[in-house]
Write a protein that holds these residues in place. Structure first.
Motif, PDB file in Angstrom:
ATOM      1  N   UNK A   1       9.813   4.455   3.441  1.00 15.84           N
ATOM      2  CA  UNK A   1       9.162   3.690   4.504  1.00 15.84           C
ATOM      3  C   UNK A   1      10.140   3.470   5.647  1.00 15.84           C
ATOM      4  N   UNK A   2       9.641   3.566   6.869  1.00 10.91           N
ATOM      5  CA  UNK A   2      10.403   3.200   8.072  1.00 10.91           C
ATOM      6  C   UNK A   2       9.711   2.013   8.709  1.00 10.91           C
ATOM      7  N   UNK A   3      10.496   0.993   9.084  1.00  9.01           N
ATOM      8  CA  UNK A   3       9.986  -0.117   9.877  1.00  9.01           C
ATOM      9  C   UNK A   3      10.660  -0.102  11.238  1.00  9.01           C
TER      10      UNK A   3
ATOM     11  N   UNK B   1      12.299   8.431  -9.917  1.00  2.00           N
ATOM     12  CA  UNK B   1      12.622   7.472 -10.973  1.00  2.00           C
ATOM     13  C   UNK B   1      14.015   6.896 -10.758  1.00  2.00           C
ATOM     14  N   UNK B   2      14.976   7.747 -10.448  1.00  2.00           N
ATOM     15  CA  UNK B   2      16.333   7.263 -10.182  1.00  2.00           C
ATOM     16  C   UNK B   2      16.344   6.313  -8.990  1.00  2.00           C
ATOM     17  N   UNK B   3      15.567   6.652  -7.957  1.00  2.00           N
ATOM     18  CA  UNK B   3      15.484   5.774  -6.780  1.00  2.00           C
ATOM     19  C   UNK B   3      14.931   4.413  -7.178  1.00  2.00           C
ATOM     20  N   UNK B   4      13.860   4.413  -7.946  1.00  2.00           N
ATOM     21  CA  UNK B   4      13.247   3.153  -8.365  1.00  2.00           C
ATOM     22  C   UNK B   4      14.211   2.329  -9.207  1.00  2.00           C
ATOM     23  N   UNK B   5      14.911   2.966 -10.140  1.00  2.00           N
ATOM     24  CA  UNK B   5      15.840   2.247 -11.015  1.00  2.00           C
ATOM     25  C   UNK B   5      17.036   1.706 -10.233  1.00  2.00           C
ATOM     26  N   UNK B   6      17.534   2.493  -9.287  1.00  2.00           N
ATOM     27  CA  UNK B   6      18.657   2.021  -8.465  1.00  2.00           C
ATOM     28  C   UNK B   6      18.253   0.790  -7.659  1.00  2.00           C
TER      29      UNK B   6
ATOM     30  N   UNK C   1       0.825  -1.206   0.000  1.00  2.00           N
ATOM     31  CA  UNK C   1       0.000   0.000   0.000  1.00  2.00           C
ATOM     32  C   UNK C   1       0.862   1.260   0.000  1.00  2.00           C
ATOM     33  N   UNK C   2       1.888   1.282   0.838  1.00  2.00           N
ATOM     34  CA  UNK C   2       2.777   2.444   0.856  1.00  2.00           C
ATOM     35  C   UNK C   2       3.513   2.592  -0.481  1.00  2.00           C
ATOM     36  N   UNK C   3       3.892   1.464  -1.066  1.00  2.00           N
ATOM     37  CA  UNK C   3       4.626   1.537  -2.332  1.00  2.00           C
ATOM     38  C   UNK C   3       3.747   2.086  -3.451  1.00  2.00           C
TER      39      UNK C   3
ATOM     40  N   UNK D   1       9.674  -0.118  -4.799  1.00  2.00           N
ATOM     41  CA  UNK D   1      10.200   1.003  -5.583  1.00  2.00           C
ATOM     42  C   UNK D   1      10.702   2.133  -4.695  1.00  2.00           C
ATOM     43  N   UNK D   2      10.413   2.052  -3.397  1.00  2.00           N
ATOM     44  CA  UNK D   2      10.775   3.118  -2.466  1.00  2.00           C
ATOM     45  C   UNK D   2      11.734   2.601  -1.402  1.00  2.00           C
ATOM     46  N   UNK D   3      12.624   3.447  -0.909  1.00  2.00           N
ATOM     47  CA  UNK D   3      13.625   2.996   0.070  1.00  2.00           C
ATOM     48  C   UNK D   3      13.008   2.688   1.421  1.00  2.00           C
ATOM     49  N   UNK D   4      13.670   1.774   2.142  1.00  2.00           N
ATOM     50  CA  UNK D   4      13.201   1.343   3.465  1.00  2.00           C
ATOM     51  C   UNK D   4      14.309   1.571   4.482  1.00  2.00           C
ATOM     52  N   UNK D   5      13.973   2.273   5.548  1.00  2.00           N
ATOM     53  CA  UNK D   5      14.895   2.517   6.658  1.00  2.00           C
ATOM     54  C   UNK D   5      14.435   1.678   7.841  1.00  2.00           C
ATOM     55  N   UNK D   6      15.352   0.918   8.421  1.00  2.00           N
ATOM     56  CA  UNK D   6      15.036   0.085   9.578  1.00  2.00           C
ATOM     57  C   UNK D   6      15.452   0.813  10.856  1.00  2.00           C
ATOM     58  N   UNK D   7      14.467   1.131  11.694  1.00  2.00           N
ATOM     59  CA  UNK D   7      14.714   1.785  12.978  1.00  2.00           C
ATOM     60  C   UNK D   7      14.752   0.699  14.048  1.00  2.00           C
TER      61      UNK D   7
END
Length: 256
Positions: free
Chosen positions: A50-52, A202-207, A40-42, A95-101
């Motif tokens: 996203x942060x988990x 777009x660059x984030x998704x491609x990376x 859903x977030x993606x 497609x979006x970065x994830x940060x683990x807290x």
């Protein structure tokens, strides 16, 4: 009480594992809920990262809930690995970065999930590791993830000893990128996530897609190997016996 909590902090979606009484250990319903929240977030254009994290001050997650895994037979073990294929595959292909807290311990499958995030923030009291061998569970997906990040030598040592690494070691070897005081973990994770959310999408998704592409063949091979190994392992009854002994040593029963 819901197993996960969801919130939005600007352009950052936050997923909080919410079973602190079980050290945020997950079972299938909880994992399914996390997977849906990530999807859903993606899909939400208003969310850029996203942060988990975990509820409480003891554990990000203790990993697999033994009360579920204790009763597995060969067929359920195979289905279980297919569930991890979905969860891990989604983290890899988001497609979006994830940060683990990391608010506390990340053990077993939770250690693996943390490693599949992009950036990890922790405090000096956290521990991380792959203790499956101590409870009779074979490690197949974990060593593959660890090898990609840590190299073969440390992967072998961590897998076969089942030891938990202290925070200083995690930081020194690069799996915790930011080590901050306990009370600053979430703020630091949100700060990083907000910075990532502001990057070119777009660059984030491609990376991120390229990171997954580089390791896709290994991931698929690992899932197949995990199915074979866990069918043998759970078919033998060894995991159930070791889980019972593991919990008895700690004064717990598998239903608690």
């Amino acid at each position: 009480m819901t197993d996960i909590l969801l919130e939005r902090r600007g352009r950052v979606g936050v997923i909080t594992l919410n079973k602190p009484h079980k050290l945020n250990a997950w079972d299938r319903p909880m994992r399914d809920t996390i997977v849906q929240a990530l999807r859903d977030f993606d899909a939400d254009e208003a969310i850029g990262a996203v942060v988990m994290t975990g509820a409480g001050d003891r554990a990000f997650s203790a990993g697999q809930d033994f009360a579920e895994a204790h009763a597995f037979d060969e067929d359920r073990a195979e289905a279980w690995i297919r569930e991890w294929e979905t969860f891990y595959g989604l983290l890899r292909r988001l497609t979006k970065p994830v940060v683990m807290a990391l608010n506390g311990t990340a053990a077993g499958s939770a250690f693996q999930v943390a490693l599949l995030g992009d950036i990890r923030v922790g405090h000096p009291e956290i521990t991380m590791g792959q203790p499956e061998i101590n409870s009779g569970i074979a490690s197949i997906t974990g060593p593959w993830i660890m090898k990609e990040i840590l190299g073969m030598s440390r992967t072998v040592e961590l897998t076969l000893t089942g030891r938990m690494m202290p925070a200083e070691e995690c930081h020194r070897i690069g799996i915790v990128h930011h080590l901050v005081p306990r009370g600053e973990v979430m703020n630091k994770a949100l700060e990083i996530a907000a910075e990532l959310a502001a990057k070119a999408p777009l660059a984030m998704r491609l990376d991120r897609a390229w990171f997954a592409d580089m390791t896709e063949a290994g991931f698929r091979h690992t899932i197949d190997a995990a199915i074979r190994s866990h069918r043998v392992s759970y078919g033998s009854g060894e995991p159930a016996r070791k889980m019972e002994a593991f919990m008895a040593d700690r004064g717990h029963t598998l239903g608690s």
